[in-house]
Structure formats: C-alpha cells, structure tokens
Design an enzyme around this catalytic site. Structure first.
Site: not given
Ligand code: NDP
Length: 240
Positions: A14, A142, A147
């Site tokens: 995202i 669940m 989270y």
């Molecule tokens: P992804 O797992 O595809 O990507 C996560 C991103 O966050 C990556 O770029 C990762 O970096 C980065 N990241 C994770 N941990 C850290 C950290 N400690 N410090 C810096 N960067 C970090 O996630 P999504 O794109 O699916 O999700 C994005 C957001 O949307 C999240 O907050 C998620 O909870 C929320 N969300 C997602 C949903 C979904 O269906 N996908 C639904 C609802 C909410 P790196 O590339 O280096 O690993």
C-alpha cells in the site's frame, strides 16, 4: 517548491502505491522502509523516489532520520504513516514478544514519527497527517488482539491530535483499509482468504492504488476541512 511528503513503509504494498500517487501529484516524496533493501532500491530506481531505511519502532531512529530528511529537503509538510506488521495468534497462545512488537511498530511509532515533525508543522501553519489503521480496528478479528488494539489506538491518537492541531491548519486523519491485495494479505492461507473475500460485498480484495487515492485526497488542499476522521475503504465489508 513542491510540498515534502514522508511515507513510512513506502516502498512496498500500500505504501508504495501511496508514494507513487503522491509523486504523480507533484509532491517531493521520501519513502521509508525497514529491512527489504532490494525492494527499496528497485522501487527508487523504477519510480525516481528518494528512499531511506530505518525502523519506525525505534524512537531514536525516527528522530535522527526525520531530522536528516528535514536538513536535506526542508520541513515535512505531509506525513503518511503506513508501516505496519502483523504477529497473529489467539491471545492464549500469544507471546509477550508478539504483543510488544505489534504495539511498538504499529502504535508507539505514531508518537515516534509525528513528534519530530509536529512542531515545524505548527510553526509553518500547515500540515497533513494520515495514519493507516485497519478495518479490524473497528470490527475486531480473531487472532489479532495485538493488531486490533494497536490499530484502534491509532484512531484515538488521531482524534486527540486533530483537536490539538486544527487551529494551525494541520489535519490528522486515518484510513482504515479492508483487505487489500498486498504481500501481507497474500500471506493468509488460501481457504481463509476465500472465506474473507466471500464476505466482502464488492466480492474482491481492494487494490493498493485505491487506498492511495484516499490518501491523495486527504493530503490535498481540497480536504482542508476534514480532520479527526476515519475513512473506511473496505468494499463494504464494514457494513456486514
Ligand atoms: P506490506 O507487508 O506489504 O508492507 C509493509 C511495509 O511496511 C514495507 O514497506 C515494510 O518495509 C514496512 N515496515 C514494516 N515494519 C517496519 C518498520 N519497523 N519500520 C519501517 N518500515 C516497516 O504491508 P501492506 O502494504 O499490506 O500494509 C500497509 C499498512 O496497511 C500496514 O500498516 C497494514 O497494517 C495496513 N493494512 C493493510 C491491509 C491489507 O489488507 N494489506 C488491511 C488493513 C490495514 P520493508 O519493505 O523494508 O519490509
């Protein structure tokens, strides 16, 4: 000079779509990432976006990196805090580590990311903050007590900060995505995912680009009167 936007977790999923959408709107974008350096460098090369790696769950790292960004590019006017993780387990099997990692990365990071930029937003009389929560913050899920607690905490954080910041023309809003087709969701076992999709009124997962459109709107000048809100983008899932 175009406005400077920082997008956390902005090189994959995202966040990557958000970085691309904001760049296309003419903003200067710095996309944060954590450990996946290969993906970040490939993203930077493909989209001509600045990338910078640090861990948003590390307070000192956030402070130092935001300071470096502000010295190099100027004040951060737009902050999209999107980085997040899951460590799913029923509560009776959840380890303290799983609890703390998710609270630290998804919720405490809001403080670590916003605090270093809010003062200059207040001084400049402009700011747009968008925090990424989840449909599960509102409806529960669940295996996700950690989270859901963190993502619900984000909504309270945004409302309080919106009240503190409104007079300075800083808006603070939340986007609560439903199930979006990224690696995070692709990690869900197929039978469970099929069941989830069957419960979505739109009968499909959302796309990262659809969430990015919501962010683009909330950070725009046209959204100046929207603050403290949560924009639900979930294909109608929350209606059931
Ligand atoms: P992804 O797992 O595809 O990507 C996560 C991103 O966050 C990556 O770029 C990762 O970096 C980065 N990241 C994770 N941990 C850290 C950290 N400690 N410090 C810096 N960067 C970090 O996630 P999504 O794109 O699916 O999700 C994005 C957001 O949307 C999240 O907050 C998620 O909870 C929320 N969300 C997602 C949903 C979904 O269906 N996908 C639904 C609802 C909410 P790196 O590339 O280096 O690993």
């Amino acid at each position: 000079m175009s406005r400077l936007a920082v997008v956390t977790g902005g090189t994959r999923g995202i966040g990557a779509a958000i970085s691309v959408a904001l760049k296309a709107k003419g903003y200067q974008v710095v996309a944060n990432y954590h450990k996946n350096n290969d993906a970040a460098q490939a993203f930077a090369a493909q989209h001509n976006v600045h990338v910078q790696g640090w861990d948003v769950s590390d307070a000192a790292g956030c402070q130092a990196n935001l300071q470096a960004i502000q010295s190099k590019y100027g004040a951060v006017e737009i902050l999209v805090h999107n980085a997040g993780i899951t460590r799913d387990s029923f509560l009776h099997k959840m380890t303290p580590d799983m609890w703390h990692q998710v609270i630290q990365t998804n919720l405490n990071s809001c403080f670590y990311m916003v605090q270093p930029v809010i003062e200059s937003m207040r001084q400049n009389g402009f700011g747009r903050i968008v925090l990424v929560s989840s449909v599960n913050a509102l409806k529960g899920q669940m295996g996700q007590t950690n989270y859901c607690a963190a993502k619900a905490g984000i909504i309270g954080f945004a409302k309080a900060l919106a009240l503190e910041s409104a007079s300075k023309d800083i808006t603070v809003n939340v986007i609560a995505p439903g199930y979006i087709n990224t690696e995070m969701v692709q990690a869900i076992a197929q039978p469970i995912l099929d069941k989830i999709v069957s419960q979505i009124p739109k009968s499909r997962l959302g796309t990262a680009q659809e969430i990015a459109h919501g962010v683009s709107f909330l950070v725009s000048d046209e959204a100046a009167y929207i603050t403290g809100e949560t924009l639900n983008m979930n294909g109608g899932l929350y209606l059931r």
